[in-house]
Design an enzyme around this catalytic site. Structure first.
Site, PDB file in Angstrom:
ATOM      1  N   ILE A  61      94.024 -11.265  89.533  1.00 39.50           N
ATOM      2  CA  ILE A  61      92.871 -10.599  89.075  1.00 39.50           C
ATOM      3  C   ILE A  61      93.093 -10.609  87.494  1.00 39.50           C
ATOM      4  O   ILE A  61      94.360 -10.427  87.213  1.00 39.50           O
ATOM      5  CB  ILE A  61      92.563  -9.312  89.605  1.00 39.50           C
ATOM      6  N   CYS A  62      92.173 -10.753  86.803  1.00 43.86           N
ATOM      7  CA  CYS A  62      92.347 -10.295  85.340  1.00 43.86           C
ATOM      8  C   CYS A  62      91.007  -9.638  84.877  1.00 43.86           C
ATOM      9  O   CYS A  62      90.514  -8.703  85.603  1.00 43.86           O
ATOM     10  CB  CYS A  62      92.247 -11.548  84.512  1.00 43.86           C
ATOM     11  N   ALA A  63      90.577  -9.684  83.658  1.00 47.47           N
ATOM     12  CA  ALA A  63      89.249  -8.754  83.216  1.00 47.47           C
ATOM     13  C   ALA A  63      88.117  -9.321  83.803  1.00 47.47           C
ATOM     14  O   ALA A  63      87.239  -8.383  84.223  1.00 47.47           O
ATOM     15  CB  ALA A  63      89.288  -8.670  81.588  1.00 47.47           C
TER      16      ALA A  63
END
Length: 108
Positions: A61-63
């Site tokens: 996951i990231c932004a």
């Protein structure tokens, strides 16, 4: 190309104790992350892939989903069963997912 998972599928996997790797920068992670997510900034992923299990899925996951797709591609190329979380932490928050702040992993 990286495999992507929906927010709904990710939420179910997270509830079941999935391994979550957050590839944002440390300041982004500290501002708020999925409980239990392991910080591994994108720039460090290739050097740290050996820290990840090859026998269970890894949810990246990231932004917003861009960095996580890149990281999941790299992980998959090294034999890790990695999935990019569609729309990232932003969607997780908008969907009411729990978030914790601080520089360290927090259990759910």
């Amino acid at each position: 190309m990286a495999r992507e998972t929906t927010q709904e599928a990710f939420a179910a996997a997270w509830t079941d104790g999935a391994l979550v790797v957050d590839v944002r920068e440390a300041d982004e992670y500290a501002a708020g992350h999925v409980p239990g997510a392991r910080l591994m900034p994108l720039r460090s992923v290739l050097a740290r892939c050996d820290e990840l299990p090859a026998d269970r899925p890894v949810y990246v996951i990231c932004a917003s989903g861009n960095r996580s797709r890149t990281a999941a591609d790299w992980m998959n190329s090294r034999g890790i069963d990695a999935y990019s979380v569609a729309d990232g932490t932003g969607a997780w928050v908008r969907n009411g997912g729990p978030v914790v702040a601080g520089p360290h992993e927090h259990a759910a």
